[in-house]
Design an enzyme around this catalytic site. Structure first.
Site, mmCIF file in Angstrom:
data_model
loop_
_atom_site.group_PDB
_atom_site.id
_atom_site.type_symbol
_atom_site.label_atom_id
_atom_site.label_comp_id
_atom_site.label_asym_id
_atom_site.label_seq_id
_atom_site.Cartn_x
_atom_site.Cartn_y
_atom_site.Cartn_z
ATOM 1 N N ASP A 7 49.255 58.534 4.532
ATOM 2 C CA ASP A 7 48.263 58.148 3.521
ATOM 3 C C ASP A 7 47.543 56.861 3.933
ATOM 4 O OD1 ASP A 7 48.669 60.249 1.725
ATOM 5 O OD2 ASP A 7 50.302 59.209 0.697
ATOM 6 N N LYS B 271 58.425 60.791 -2.597
ATOM 7 C CA LYS B 271 58.082 59.922 -1.468
ATOM 8 C C LYS B 271 59.098 58.814 -1.240
ATOM 9 C CE LYS B 271 53.112 60.835 -1.624
ATOM 10 N NZ LYS B 271 51.746 60.255 -1.636
#
Length: 276
Positions: free
Chosen positions: A106, A69
């Site tokens: 997210d 990420k």
């Protein structure tokens, strides 16, 4: 007739990922018969080569899990403000002109999962843990929490990190040692961001009139903490809720089709977990 497009989830380890189940269910529901969604075992060292040799114009996008990420950011042509706020990208959209733009679904996925269960605003919250998911939790809380957030962490270095994220995100963050986590439950919302097993010992301390627990784990489910919370009458939001809501946003960005089929994706995820 739909244009043939590819998408996939990358990470290491990746065999456990439910993303292919969720995205394929969405494609089926949307009538995107020619779209494919796969998984690839890719670590940080292999990521640049994947971008250079595999990611071509046939791709619509990527989902990224750990440990990619942050590693992906230098490889992108652009990064959304949401992703930059926590230095974490879990979504890459490949545009028709070949640009690769990163986003973080997210954070809005957490907010959407909570709102689906009736949690729109809280006046205080607690976060269990201090990893990458905890920083996303703080970013989500920046949107819905009007008061302080207490982070329960295992080290002084982690405490300093969480206070730093709080300053960056505009959240009033207090920190406390993990040994005091049994006292975390007197707030309207508790977000557990730790690995499996970490919060098991806290289950006996769930109060009679608990608020909302958001436990980001989904396998195994329920966790002992989530089970105790539900037994006590508290509201529980689980990791599958987060996984589905962030995947809905990924599907919408990659396909350009809205709304993505939330119910079909959740059912597919539930069925896949039940079969494990």
């Amino acid at each position: 007739m739909s244009t043939v497009k590819r998408a996939a989830v990358l990470g290491s380890p990746i065999a456990h990922s439910l993303s292919p189940v969720l995205h394929r269910a969405a494609y089926a529901e949307l009538g995107l018969a020619d779209w494919t969604y796969d998984r690839f075992e890719v670590d940080e060292a292999a990521l640049p080569d994947f971008f250079a040799s595999v990611l071509d114009a046939s791709w619509a996008g990527l989902s990224l899990t750990m440990p990619l990420k942050r590693a992906v950011i230098p490889l992108l042509d652009g990064v959304s403000e949401t992703a930059r706020s926590v230095e974490a990208v879990n979504t890459v959209v490949v545009s028709d002109d070949g640009r690769r733009v990163g986003d973080n679904t997210d954070i809005p996925g957490m907010v959407a999962a909570l709102r689906e269960r009736g949690v729109d605003k809280v006046e205080a919250a607690a976060v269990l843990g201090a990893g990458a998911t905890a920083s996303s939790a703080l970013a989500a809380l920046a949107r819905i929490c009007t008061g302080p957030v207490t982070a329960f962490v295992r080290s002084g270095a982690r405490a300093a990190e969480m206070r730093g994220w709080g300053e960056r995100l505009g959240v009033e963050v207090h920190t406390a040692p993990w040994e005091e986590a049994a006292h975390a439950f007197d707030v309207p919302l508790v977000i557990a961001t730790t690995p499996a097993g970490t919060t098991d010992a806290l289950a006996p301390y769930v109060p009679e009139h608990a608020g909302t627990l958001f436990d980001v784990l989904y396998d195994p489910w329920p966790t002992p903490l989530a089970a105790a919370w539900a037994e006590g009458g508290g509201r529980v939001v689980g990791g599958l809720d987060l996984l589905v809501h962030q995947a809905v946003l990924q599907v919408e960005q990659m396909t350009g089709r809205t709304p993505a089929p939330l119910a079909a994706m959740r059912t597919a995820g539930e069925d896949a977990l039940a079969a494990r």
